[in-house]
Design an enzyme around this catalytic site. Structure first.
Site, PDB file in Angstrom:
ATOM      1  N   THR A  46      27.985  58.290  23.512  1.00 17.94           N
ATOM      2  CA  THR A  46      28.205  56.936  24.039  1.00 17.94           C
ATOM      3  C   THR A  46      27.173  55.937  23.543  1.00 17.94           C
ATOM      4  O   THR A  46      27.490  54.773  23.272  1.00 17.94           O
ATOM      5  CB  THR A  46      28.133  56.975  25.591  1.00 17.94           C
ATOM      6  OG1 THR A  46      29.217  57.766  26.061  1.00 17.94           O
ATOM      7  CG2 THR A  46      28.237  55.600  26.205  1.00 17.94           C
TER       8      THR A  46
ATOM      9  N   SER B 129      30.270  64.141  22.061  1.00 13.77           N
ATOM     10  CA  SER B 129      29.684  65.487  22.163  1.00 13.77           C
ATOM     11  C   SER B 129      30.664  66.518  22.718  1.00 13.77           C
ATOM     12  O   SER B 129      30.400  67.718  22.655  1.00 13.77           O
ATOM     13  CB  SER B 129      28.388  65.470  22.980  1.00 13.77           C
ATOM     14  OG  SER B 129      28.648  65.329  24.347  1.00 13.77           O
ATOM     15  N   SER B 130      31.817  66.064  23.238  1.00 11.40           N
ATOM     16  CA  SER B 130      32.852  67.020  23.648  1.00 11.40           C
ATOM     17  C   SER B 130      33.395  67.781  22.438  1.00 11.40           C
ATOM     18  O   SER B 130      34.046  68.808  22.591  1.00 11.40           O
ATOM     19  CB  SER B 130      34.017  66.304  24.326  1.00 11.40           C
ATOM     20  OG  SER B 130      33.541  65.504  25.353  1.00 11.40           O
TER      21      SER B 130
ATOM     22  N   ASP C 216      27.825  64.528  27.410  1.00  9.91           N
ATOM     23  CA  ASP C 216      28.734  65.540  27.976  1.00  9.91           C
ATOM     24  C   ASP C 216      28.266  66.973  27.725  1.00  9.91           C
ATOM     25  O   ASP C 216      28.339  67.814  28.615  1.00  9.91           O
ATOM     26  CB  ASP C 216      30.153  65.356  27.420  1.00  9.91           C
ATOM     27  CG  ASP C 216      30.834  64.126  28.005  1.00  9.91           C
ATOM     28  OD1 ASP C 216      30.312  63.566  28.983  1.00  9.91           O
ATOM     29  OD2 ASP C 216      31.896  63.728  27.482  1.00  9.91           O
TER      30      ASP C 216
ATOM     31  N   THR D 203      21.032  70.159  33.453  1.00  7.51           N
ATOM     32  CA  THR D 203      22.483  70.128  33.592  1.00  7.51           C
ATOM     33  C   THR D 203      22.913  68.675  33.787  1.00  7.51           C
ATOM     34  O   THR D 203      22.179  67.879  34.380  1.00  7.51           O
ATOM     35  CB  THR D 203      22.917  71.033  34.775  1.00  7.51           C
ATOM     36  OG1 THR D 203      24.321  71.183  34.744  1.00  7.51           O
ATOM     37  CG2 THR D 203      22.509  70.499  36.139  1.00  7.51           C
TER      38      THR D 203
ATOM     39  N   GLN E  19      27.672  80.221  41.530  1.00  8.67           N
ATOM     40  CA  GLN E  19      28.326  78.910  41.539  1.00  8.67           C
ATOM     41  C   GLN E  19      27.425  77.856  42.192  1.00  8.67           C
ATOM     42  O   GLN E  19      27.678  76.654  42.065  1.00  8.67           O
ATOM     43  CB  GLN E  19      29.646  78.986  42.305  1.00  8.67           C
ATOM     44  CG  GLN E  19      30.685  79.834  41.596  1.00  8.67           C
ATOM     45  CD  GLN E  19      31.954  80.020  42.405  1.00  8.67           C
ATOM     46  OE1 GLN E  19      32.327  79.167  43.197  1.00  8.67           O
ATOM     47  NE2 GLN E  19      32.624  81.135  42.195  1.00  8.67           N
ATOM     48  N   CYS E  20      26.386  78.324  42.923  1.00  6.19           N
ATOM     49  CA  CYS E  20      25.461  77.366  43.556  1.00  6.19           C
ATOM     50  C   CYS E  20      24.573  76.746  42.490  1.00  6.19           C
ATOM     51  O   CYS E  20      24.118  77.437  41.587  1.00  6.19           O
ATOM     52  CB  CYS E  20      24.546  78.068  44.552  1.00  6.19           C
ATOM     53  SG  CYS E  20      25.412  78.787  45.931  1.00  6.19           S
TER      54      CYS E  20
END
Ligand code: ASP
Length: 351
Positions: free
Chosen positions: A14, A69-70, A101, A176, A287-288
């Site tokens: 972007t 970046s996808s 991303d 992240t 998943q946490c």
């Protein structure tokens, strides 16, 4: 004035995007060439602040095709690794301009492929394009320059791949993407921030890696035959059994519940065992966002441990994915389980 040399590699994102139809803000954003970005940031020019006042010499390189970046693949990670390798002795620091991303995936991948890194490799981008009146691009890029050219600013030289975004400096393989709308787009859920860039810049050197003792090199191979599976109540174990029969599949990342727990039904355990017996590396991450996989805490975790599933400790999804791809791409299979449990590049904490 001593000269510090910085290599800036523009990959897209972007930060350097403009509208597909110029003047139509409803048309999609697409990456533009390096000149577009450089024109909007006068401090980067030869008579701009960094060169004139601070003696920083910049060299610019760009991907031939700059991308969202996808579109990133492990070939792009290898390409960046090779560019850093070829230019390693010529520069004091490296800045990779990248879309947000998949920035945390690239940061994690480079932390493994750049071996014995002794110089800063700083990845940055922005949430708003550089042409936007409220863009975060200029401050992000300026901050990244401060960290990459550390000595000029009397800052510690950090021998790591880092993400510099908004007012945060984060270890790359602990980061992240946490928001697609806030200027503060990245977090490091299980590791402290390495630095903060407010009015003054503070670096916590107790959280940075030690400089290497061996010469720099690269290992840019990544295995792509892996899959990530998120468990949910009602997960159909037959899917795992079918995957076990896939001869090409090398690794499975299981995103489990809480501290690494999963159903203890006979069908699920049998399917898991089949996967491991069919030479698939199976890694357990939670998943946490925060927490630690401990497969010995609950009976529902012990089952996984007994099947030969490896603990992903507190790795992010991005770090776990890059580590699995890198280990399977570079190491002999007998060592993989052992290396997964080791803290190779600061990507995990040991219990
Ligand atoms: N889609 C963009 C990219 O990752 C998003 C960004 O850069 O913020 O390239």
């Amino acid at each position: 004035m001593p000269s510090t040399k910085i290599l800036i590699l523009y990959t897209g994102g972007t930060i350097g995007m403009g509208h597909e139809t110029p003047g139509d803000s409803g048309s999609p954003l697409i990456p533009q060439g390096w000149e577009f970005l450089q024109k909007a940031m006068p401090t980067l020019s030869a008579d701009g602040f960094f060169t004139k006042e601070k003696g920083i010499e910049f060299t610019y390189k760009s991907f031939d095709d700059v991308i969202d970046s996808s579109e990133f693949t492990p070939n792009h990670w290898a390409q960046i690794s090779e560019i850093v390798f070829e230019n390693y002795d010529l520069y004091d620091g490296f800045i990779i301009i990248h879309g947000t991303d998949t920035m945390a995936y690239t940061a994690s991948a480079l932390s493994f492929s750049l071996q014995n890194l002794g110089k800063p490799v700083i990845i940055t981008g922005s949430q708003l394009p550089i042409f936007h009146p409220r863009t975060d691009a200029i401050s992000n890029l300026s901050n990244a320059i401060h960290i990459a050219a550390a000595k000029v600013f009397n800052l510690p030289v950090i021998p790591e791949v880092l993400i510099c975004f908004n007012d945060k400096l984060l270890r790359g393989n602990r980061s992240t993407k946490s928001s697609s709308k806030d200027f503060s787009g990245f977090e490091s859920p299980s590791f402290p921030e390495v630095g903060s860039l407010e009015q003054s810049i503070q670096i916590s050197d107790k959280y940075t890696l030690e400089p290497p003792t061996e010469p720099f090199n690269i290992k840019p191979n990544f295995e792509t035959n892996i899959i990530i599976i998120t468990l949910f109540p009602g997960f159909n174990s037959d899917i795992l059994s079918r995957l076990a029969a896939d001869k090409k599949l090398k690794g499975v990342i299981l995103r489990t519940f809480g501290s690494g727990n999963a159903p203890s039904s006979e069908t699920f355990i049998k399917a898991l065992k089949l996967l491991v017996d069919n030479a698939k590396t199976v890694l357990n991450i939670s998943q946490c966002q925060e927490g630690f996989v401990n497969m010995k805490k609950y009976k529902t975790g012990t089952n996984l441990y007994n099947c030969g599933v490896i603990s992903g400790a507190d790795m992010t999804l991005e770090a776990a994915t890059a580590k699995m791809m890198w280990l399977l791409g570079n190491k002999s299979e007998t060592h993989i389980n052992e290396l997964f449990s080791k803290n190779l590049k600061g990507e995990l904490s040991l219990l």
